[in-house]
Scaffold this active site. Structure first.
Site, short mmCIF file in Angstrom:
data_model
loop_
_atom_site.label_atom_id
_atom_site.label_comp_id
_atom_site.label_asym_id
_atom_site.label_seq_id
_atom_site.Cartn_x
_atom_site.Cartn_y
_atom_site.Cartn_z
N ARG A 62 -23.74 28.81 41.01
CA ARG A 62 -24.37 29.09 39.72
C ARG A 62 -24.94 30.49 39.76
O ARG A 62 -25.98 30.74 40.39
CB ARG A 62 -25.46 28.05 39.44
CG ARG A 62 -24.93 26.65 39.18
CD ARG A 62 -23.93 26.63 38.04
NE ARG A 62 -23.67 25.29 37.53
CZ ARG A 62 -22.93 25.05 36.45
NH1 ARG A 62 -22.34 26.04 35.79
NH2 ARG A 62 -22.73 23.81 36.04
N ALA A 74 -19.76 18.04 34.85
CA ALA A 74 -20.11 18.39 33.46
C ALA A 74 -19.31 19.60 33.02
O ALA A 74 -18.76 20.32 33.85
CB ALA A 74 -21.61 18.71 33.37
N GLU A 90 -13.86 16.23 32.03
CA GLU A 90 -14.50 17.07 33.04
C GLU A 90 -14.53 16.38 34.41
O GLU A 90 -14.33 17.03 35.43
CB GLU A 90 -15.92 17.45 32.61
CG GLU A 90 -15.97 18.51 31.52
CD GLU A 90 -15.51 19.90 31.99
OE1 GLU A 90 -15.49 20.16 33.21
OE2 GLU A 90 -15.16 20.72 31.13
N GLU A 94 -12.72 18.13 37.48
CA GLU A 94 -13.55 18.62 38.59
C GLU A 94 -13.42 17.78 39.86
O GLU A 94 -13.61 18.31 40.96
CB GLU A 94 -15.03 18.69 38.17
CG GLU A 94 -15.28 19.77 37.13
CD GLU A 94 -16.76 20.00 36.82
OE1 GLU A 94 -17.07 20.97 36.13
OE2 GLU A 94 -17.61 19.19 37.27
N GLU A 117 -28.70 23.85 22.91
CA GLU A 117 -27.71 23.17 23.76
C GLU A 117 -28.03 21.69 23.93
O GLU A 117 -29.11 21.34 24.39
CB GLU A 117 -27.65 23.81 25.16
CG GLU A 117 -26.55 23.18 26.01
CD GLU A 117 -26.64 23.59 27.48
OE1 GLU A 117 -25.60 23.55 28.14
OE2 GLU A 117 -27.74 23.92 27.97
N GLU A 136 -9.57 28.44 35.82
CA GLU A 136 -9.20 29.48 36.78
C GLU A 136 -10.40 30.19 37.39
O GLU A 136 -10.28 30.78 38.44
CB GLU A 136 -8.22 30.49 36.17
CG GLU A 136 -8.84 31.37 35.12
CD GLU A 136 -8.00 32.61 34.84
OE1 GLU A 136 -6.83 32.66 35.26
OE2 GLU A 136 -8.54 33.53 34.20
N GLU A 138 -13.22 28.43 38.17
CA GLU A 138 -14.06 27.31 38.59
C GLU A 138 -13.64 26.88 39.99
O GLU A 138 -12.45 26.65 40.25
CB GLU A 138 -13.81 26.16 37.59
CG GLU A 138 -14.87 25.10 37.56
CD GLU A 138 -14.60 24.08 36.43
OE1 GLU A 138 -15.56 23.58 35.87
OE2 GLU A 138 -13.42 23.79 36.15
#
Lengths: 179, 179
Positions: A62, A74, A90, A94, A117, A136, A138
């Site tokens: 992050r 997520a 997701e 993932e 959000e 690409e 991630e």
């Protein structure tokens, strides 16, 4: 209740996943003030329990925190996709796991002081393992944890991501204790 | 772990409580990408239990959501103020109650995908009632709730603020159950 009124919303910057605005507000005391507003299209997350009763977690870098974090899977919502479908997709992308028996858990607003959000959090059973299909940019590591381990990691500060804390504690209190 | 590197951080806009940047990232696959980064100086919040065993909650207008929300007392951190002192001060300002026996509960990062906002969440005993001392653009209503009511409001979606969900569920699981 006191009355607030937004007089203007001025676009400042269109980012990749956020949009920055300045809002001119009329306050209940009759004065005016500029407030920040960050627009976001929302996201979806999943507490996915595998066949051993463990929860699928992802570790990813992050940039905002300049470190790796441990989170529930997520991601953003595609155009015309439901929040629930986004959460299922997701997890598949993932972790490689298909998720079944999906139910809504809670919706959270991540930071109400300046951003709209909303993250829809779901829960389900992770079954058939397929293959990770990451974006690409991630790069994600997957590991399953016992719920008791995750509770301890929240209590000791090893997990600090708000959607993960909200999702895991809601799952523990509102789903697992009822079973 | 794959390696990410930030090549540049470009200031886009200095807001009132947030700063918008564009970060140029070098990804583990060798490609480059622009990522949003919203800088924030952090905040502090408090689960404050009054002498009747009820939790102090505030209702305030949130422009980002265009509605009123029910939250634990919280606010920004003043220069050179500790997170804990900020939490105590915010409860006093927003509710008029002095808080004693303050302990750390959890820290949360509200939205790790694009923002570094950290909220330190504390708990304590609300004792002597003084007088609300709000900021000039702040209008807040105060009410105390039973913890069981708050749990039900989280489960049914009446509370959706991430710091409030994280704080109330952490207090219930990590503090109240041990007493």
């Amino acid at each position: 209740m006191s009355e607030y009124k937004r007089l203007h919303r001025t676009l400042v910057h269109q980012g990749k996943i956020t949009t920055t605005y300045t809002d001119r507000m009329l306050l209940p005391n009759g004065r005016e003030a500029d407030w920040d507003f960050i627009g976001h299209h929302g996201a979806a997350a999943m507490v996915a329990e595998n066949e051993e009763g463990k929860i699928l977690m992802v570790t990813q870098y992050r940039n905002a925190l300049e470190r790796y974090t441990l989170e529930i899977p997520a991601g953003g919502i595609n155009p015309e996709e439901s929040m629930m479908d986004a959460a299922v997709r997701e997890v598949e992308e993932e972790t490689g796991y298909q998720v079944e028996n999906v139910e809504h858990l809670v919706d959270i607003y991540t930071t109400v002081a300046f951003c709209n959000e909303k993250i829809g959090i779901y829960y389900g059973k992770a079954t058939k393992k397929k293959k990770q299909q990451l974006d690409e940019d991630e790069f994600v590591e997957v590991k399953a944890y016992e719920l008791t381990e995750l509770l301890e990691m929240i209590q000791t500060g090893k997990i600090q991501d708000s959607k993960t804390i909200s999702g895991i504690l809601a799952y523990y209190n509102f789903v697992k204790k009822k079973q």
